[in-house]
Design an enzyme around this catalytic site. Sequence first.
Site, PDB file in Angstrom:
ATOM      1  N   ASP A  84       0.973  -1.220   0.211  1.00 51.41           N
ATOM      2  CA  ASP A  84       0.264   0.328  -0.180  1.00 51.41           C
ATOM      3  C   ASP A  84       0.755   1.109   0.230  1.00 51.41           C
ATOM      4  OD1 ASP A  84      -0.049   0.935   3.158  1.00 51.41           O
ATOM      5  OD2 ASP A  84       0.173  -0.957   3.636  1.00 51.41           O
ATOM      6  N   ASP A 173      -9.508   3.317   6.141  1.00 51.10           N
ATOM      7  CA  ASP A 173      -8.698   3.835   7.242  1.00 51.10           C
ATOM      8  C   ASP A 173      -8.887   3.726   8.635  1.00 51.10           C
ATOM      9  OD1 ASP A 173      -6.652   3.797   8.442  1.00 51.10           O
ATOM     10  OD2 ASP A 173      -5.246   4.748   6.926  1.00 51.10           O
ATOM     11  N   GLU A 175      -7.960   4.328  11.933  1.00 45.51           N
ATOM     12  CA  GLU A 175      -7.005   4.238  12.658  1.00 45.51           C
ATOM     13  C   GLU A 175      -6.323   5.353  14.101  1.00 45.51           C
ATOM     14  OE1 GLU A 175      -2.489   4.506  11.141  1.00 45.51           O
ATOM     15  OE2 GLU A 175      -3.635   4.295   9.436  1.00 45.51           O
TER      16      GLU A 175
END
Length: 285
Positions: A84, A173, A175
């Site tokens: 990624d 995503d 986080e």
Amino acid sequence: MSVLRSGSPHRPARSLATVAGILLALVSLLLGLPGTAGAAATQRAPEPRHPEQDWAGSQIARHEGTADGGAPPAAPLASVEGVDVSSHNGNVAWSTLWNSGVRFAYVKATESTSYTNPYFAQQYNGSYNAGMIRGAYHFATPDTSSGAAQAAYFVSHGGGWSKDGKTLPGALDMEYNPYGATCYGLSAAGLVNWMKDWFATYKARTGRDAVLYTSTGWWKQCTGNSAAFGAVNPLWIPRYGSSAGELPAGWGFHTIWQYTSSGPTVGDHNRFNGAMDRLRALANG
């Protein structure tokens, strides 16, 4: 009608109130008081965040203290290597990665509703042209706008999907916040609802259930270890060690494992949990 001439003892009309207002604005600007200048300053749009530490996994080792030696763990027979990338990787040498065995890639497309990766075209199209199956991901900032708004922005700026056998569903995503409060100032229920909003909007726009990128540590801390998504959204989990380790509640297995953030070639390295035909199946939906 009187006419003012040069040398006239009369000055142009200017009220004392206007003069006082100008002086107050100058003093407010210098001292930071809530005067005219201060009021104007509070109306300005906030400065945009600078995406320097906000790619998939950028906060994991920092917060969880996981070891990342860069050496890949032993690969099971049924797995596919991937990477990624985001803007901090710049222009990527995709042919080099292909020759090293990489067969899929996730590329950061967007963040919030104001940022797009300036290298997105080179990274997204370049990985495709090299022969890889690729997808896009969105770095969530739940404290800046709604889940629906961010999902719509993502789809409109590279996060769409087509059934061409080479495009993975988009990924969200979730986080540690690189800008402030770890859980973005939201309760566990607030974050779960924000994600439900994002996933529902993404599916309505694309017809696909998106992948969820998150770590078990953040998930437990910020969602109360919610099991709300495990039955629907494939899990992409970061853990820099010999195994993917404990999974968040709701998932019996992971789909993608980000096993290192400092591999021998550019980008964070990942492993798809299955053979190439299963990866193609995920792409095709």
